[in-house]
Motif scaffolding. Sequence first.
Motif, PDB file in Angstrom:
ATOM      1  N   VAL A 187      35.880  74.984 -39.924  1.00 56.38           N
ATOM      2  CA  VAL A 187      37.297  74.640 -39.812  1.00 56.38           C
ATOM      3  C   VAL A 187      37.491  73.148 -40.029  1.00 56.38           C
ATOM      4  O   VAL A 187      38.493  72.715 -40.615  1.00 56.38           O
ATOM      5  CB  VAL A 187      37.837  75.057 -38.423  1.00 56.38           C
ATOM      6  N   THR A 188      36.534  72.342 -39.585  1.00 53.73           N
ATOM      7  CA  THR A 188      36.628  70.891 -39.730  1.00 53.73           C
ATOM      8  C   THR A 188      36.657  70.489 -41.198  1.00 53.73           C
ATOM      9  O   THR A 188      37.486  69.680 -41.619  1.00 53.73           O
ATOM     10  CB  THR A 188      35.432  70.200 -39.029  1.00 53.73           C
ATOM     11  N   LYS A 189      35.760  71.061 -41.990  1.00 49.08           N
ATOM     12  CA  LYS A 189      35.662  70.697 -43.405  1.00 49.08           C
ATOM     13  C   LYS A 189      36.394  71.671 -44.325  1.00 49.08           C
ATOM     14  O   LYS A 189      36.429  71.471 -45.536  1.00 49.08           O
ATOM     15  CB  LYS A 189      34.191  70.625 -43.808  1.00 49.08           C
ATOM     16  N   GLN A 190      36.944  72.754 -43.717  1.00 45.07           N
ATOM     17  CA  GLN A 190      37.639  73.792 -44.479  1.00 45.07           C
ATOM     18  C   GLN A 190      36.776  74.287 -45.640  1.00 45.07           C
ATOM     19  O   GLN A 190      37.186  74.293 -46.802  1.00 45.07           O
ATOM     20  CB  GLN A 190      38.985  73.277 -44.984  1.00 45.07           C
ATOM     21  N   ALA A 191      35.563  74.705 -45.287  1.00 42.57           N
ATOM     22  CA  ALA A 191      34.615  75.180 -46.291  1.00 42.57           C
ATOM     23  C   ALA A 191      33.633  76.150 -45.645  1.00 42.57           C
ATOM     24  O   ALA A 191      33.379  76.086 -44.439  1.00 42.57           O
ATOM     25  CB  ALA A 191      33.868  74.018 -46.918  1.00 42.57           C
ATOM     26  N   TYR A 192      33.073  77.040 -46.453  1.00 41.11           N
ATOM     27  CA  TYR A 192      32.062  77.984 -45.979  1.00 41.11           C
ATOM     28  C   TYR A 192      30.748  77.250 -45.797  1.00 41.11           C
ATOM     29  O   TYR A 192      30.330  76.468 -46.644  1.00 41.11           O
ATOM     30  CB  TYR A 192      31.915  79.115 -46.992  1.00 41.11           C
ATOM     31  N   ARG A 193      30.072  77.504 -44.681  1.00 42.46           N
ATOM     32  CA  ARG A 193      28.798  76.872 -44.403  1.00 42.46           C
ATOM     33  C   ARG A 193      27.853  77.855 -43.710  1.00 42.46           C
ATOM     34  O   ARG A 193      28.297  78.835 -43.105  1.00 42.46           O
ATOM     35  CB  ARG A 193      28.977  75.645 -43.500  1.00 42.46           C
ATOM     36  N   VAL A 194      26.550  77.580 -43.803  1.00 41.23           N
ATOM     37  CA  VAL A 194      25.537  78.346 -43.068  1.00 41.23           C
ATOM     38  C   VAL A 194      24.860  77.387 -42.095  1.00 41.23           C
ATOM     39  O   VAL A 194      24.368  76.326 -42.508  1.00 41.23           O
ATOM     40  CB  VAL A 194      24.502  78.974 -44.018  1.00 41.23           C
ATOM     41  N   PHE A 195      24.855  77.736 -40.808  1.00 40.51           N
ATOM     42  CA  PHE A 195      24.283  76.887 -39.769  1.00 40.51           C
ATOM     43  C   PHE A 195      23.018  77.520 -39.211  1.00 40.51           C
ATOM     44  O   PHE A 195      22.983  78.726 -38.955  1.00 40.51           O
ATOM     45  CB  PHE A 195      25.283  76.690 -38.626  1.00 40.51           C
ATOM     46  N   ARG A 196      21.995  76.700 -38.998  1.00 39.82           N
ATOM     47  CA  ARG A 196      20.801  77.192 -38.324  1.00 39.82           C
ATOM     48  C   ARG A 196      21.085  77.249 -36.826  1.00 39.82           C
ATOM     49  O   ARG A 196      21.448  76.248 -36.216  1.00 39.82           O
ATOM     50  CB  ARG A 196      19.604  76.283 -38.614  1.00 39.82           C
ATOM     51  N   CYS A 197      20.911  78.441 -36.245  1.00 42.21           N
ATOM     52  CA  CYS A 197      21.361  78.660 -34.878  1.00 42.21           C
ATOM     53  C   CYS A 197      20.602  77.821 -33.853  1.00 42.21           C
ATOM     54  O   CYS A 197      21.169  77.450 -32.821  1.00 42.21           O
ATOM     55  CB  CYS A 197      21.261  80.145 -34.527  1.00 42.21           C
ATOM     56  N   ASP A 198      19.324  77.522 -34.103  1.00 41.27           N
ATOM     57  CA  ASP A 198      18.576  76.726 -33.130  1.00 41.27           C
ATOM     58  C   ASP A 198      19.067  75.288 -33.075  1.00 41.27           C
ATOM     59  O   ASP A 198      18.777  74.553 -32.120  1.00 41.27           O
ATOM     60  CB  ASP A 198      17.081  76.756 -33.464  1.00 41.27           C
ATOM     61  N   ARG A 199      19.832  74.852 -34.092  1.00 40.26           N
ATOM     62  CA  ARG A 199      20.385  73.502 -34.104  1.00 40.26           C
ATOM     63  C   ARG A 199      21.743  73.424 -33.419  1.00 40.26           C
ATOM     64  O   ARG A 199      22.315  72.338 -33.294  1.00 40.26           O
ATOM     65  CB  ARG A 199      20.493  72.993 -35.540  1.00 40.26           C
ATOM     66  N   ILE A 200      22.272  74.574 -33.006  1.00 38.15           N
ATOM     67  CA  ILE A 200      23.524  74.615 -32.251  1.00 38.15           C
ATOM     68  C   ILE A 200      23.161  74.482 -30.777  1.00 38.15           C
ATOM     69  O   ILE A 200      22.615  75.400 -30.170  1.00 38.15           O
ATOM     70  CB  ILE A 200      24.294  75.921 -32.512  1.00 38.15           C
ATOM     71  N   THR A 201      23.450  73.313 -30.193  1.00 33.92           N
ATOM     72  CA  THR A 201      22.996  73.033 -28.827  1.00 33.92           C
ATOM     73  C   THR A 201      24.037  73.365 -27.768  1.00 33.92           C
ATOM     74  O   THR A 201      23.703  73.480 -26.592  1.00 33.92           O
ATOM     75  CB  THR A 201      22.582  71.559 -28.694  1.00 33.92           C
ATOM     76  N   SER A 202      25.301  73.503 -28.155  1.00 35.58           N
ATOM     77  CA  SER A 202      26.339  73.911 -27.199  1.00 35.58           C
ATOM     78  C   SER A 202      27.450  74.633 -27.940  1.00 35.58           C
ATOM     79  O   SER A 202      27.690  74.380 -29.129  1.00 35.58           O
ATOM     80  CB  SER A 202      26.899  72.708 -26.432  1.00 35.58           C
ATOM     81  N   VAL A 203      28.129  75.534 -27.221  1.00 35.14           N
ATOM     82  CA  VAL A 203      29.187  76.355 -27.818  1.00 35.14           C
ATOM     83  C   VAL A 203      30.345  76.456 -26.835  1.00 35.14           C
ATOM     84  O   VAL A 203      30.141  76.665 -25.641  1.00 35.14           O
ATOM     85  CB  VAL A 203      28.682  77.773 -28.145  1.00 35.14           C
ATOM     86  N   GLU A 204      31.577  76.301 -27.349  1.00 37.34           N
ATOM     87  CA  GLU A 204      32.772  76.441 -26.515  1.00 37.34           C
ATOM     88  C   GLU A 204      33.808  77.274 -27.266  1.00 37.34           C
ATOM     89  O   GLU A 204      34.133  76.977 -28.426  1.00 37.34           O
ATOM     90  CB  GLU A 204      33.348  75.062 -26.180  1.00 37.34           C
ATOM     91  N   ILE A 205      34.315  78.332 -26.623  1.00 32.59           N
ATOM     92  CA  ILE A 205      35.355  79.168 -27.229  1.00 32.59           C
ATOM     93  C   ILE A 205      36.690  78.434 -27.156  1.00 32.59           C
ATOM     94  O   ILE A 205      37.041  77.866 -26.119  1.00 32.59           O
ATOM     95  CB  ILE A 205      35.451  80.527 -26.512  1.00 32.59           C
ATOM     96  N   THR A 206      37.451  78.430 -28.267  1.00 30.32           N
ATOM     97  CA  THR A 206      38.742  77.732 -28.310  1.00 30.32           C
ATOM     98  C   THR A 206      39.880  78.738 -28.458  1.00 30.32           C
ATOM     99  O   THR A 206      39.655  79.935 -28.674  1.00 30.32           O
ATOM    100  CB  THR A 206      38.797  76.748 -29.485  1.00 30.32           C
ATOM    101  N   ASN A 207      41.100  78.240 -28.382  1.00 31.57           N
ATOM    102  CA  ASN A 207      42.298  79.061 -28.606  1.00 31.57           C
ATOM    103  C   ASN A 207      42.856  78.872 -30.013  1.00 31.57           C
ATOM    104  O   ASN A 207      43.947  79.333 -30.316  1.00 31.57           O
ATOM    105  CB  ASN A 207      43.377  78.708 -27.571  1.00 31.57           C
ATOM    106  N   THR A 208      42.106  78.200 -30.873  1.00 33.68           N
ATOM    107  CA  THR A 208      42.543  77.952 -32.246  1.00 33.68           C
ATOM    108  C   THR A 208      42.667  79.259 -33.016  1.00 33.68           C
ATOM    109  O   THR A 208      41.800  80.128 -32.925  1.00 33.68           O
ATOM    110  CB  THR A 208      41.537  77.031 -32.968  1.00 33.68           C
TER     111      THR A 208
END
Length: 312
Positions: A187-208
């Motif tokens: 959403v930040t870059k408005q583009a499709y991306r693939v993220f490596r899950c082990d590099r995601i260190t925190s997650v927060e659900i939003t109302n966006t």
Amino acid sequence: MKKSERLNQMLRFINQKQRFMLQDLMQEFHISKRTALRDISSLEEIGAPIYVEYGRYGGYYLLNQMTLPPISFNSQEIYALYFAMQALRSFSDLPFQVSFHSIHEKFINALAEKQRQHIERIQDRVIFRNTEQIKESEHLETLLLAAIKQEVLNIYYQTTQQEGTRSIQPIAIYAMKGYWYCQAYDVTKQAYRVFRCDRITSVEITNTEPLIDLTDINVHNAHSLWKPSEHAVKFKCLIDQDGVAHFQQQQFPSMELITENESNYIVGWYEPNEVEFIVNYLVSYGKSINIVEPIILKEHLRKYYKDVLDNL
């Protein structure tokens, strides 16, 4: 398929459809019209509330949904499930806080003694060469549920080059070569991306509000959302048949395999900050690849091999 097994599956089939035609049963279960009629009679004999309406818009109807018997599996289906379950063995992290060992124990304990003996013999005769999970991915369940519910998440993402907060709408997760990956719309870059899950260190659900509708998008066609940025660099590499096999095993949304004049090429794009990534990817092809363009990418590859030689 035995008749008893077919009738069991047929009960589940018509319980979902409510209204059905003879053709539906014939196509679903690969049976003749005569067999379909006999099966309907058999279902009525065991209490299925089926009635028929004649005429142009007629058909068979179920008066109300039935309480179905527990699902049962024949021996071949049990062995197939066991084989499929082996893919879980190499992953320490799975969605929904489960592990291979807990599933395996429940599965084995539910089998008849003869089936358990056959499974044990399979274990002694088949080897599964799975890639072990390399790093832990603690947010798989949140990422998967966000994809199902079409939610936007704020994540903290760390790579060797940069780190920071990103807003993403997960599309799907998948495992490849020991890592979990999350396909997402950034959403930040408005583009499709693939993220490596082990590099995601925190997650927060939003109302966006989600930016894309995932109704017709799944893990297989999500790569079609990828588009290069205006700064992306186009590349083209000639590969041999070994290279084609390698590409089919590991590829990314920014590249594709094409054939020109009976020769095979990898064509694609990489962002300026992805030079290290694309060089390491091309190195994995060994002598099966030859960079056609750009020249600067060939220079980066030469420098990589020079640094390797200098460290020998």
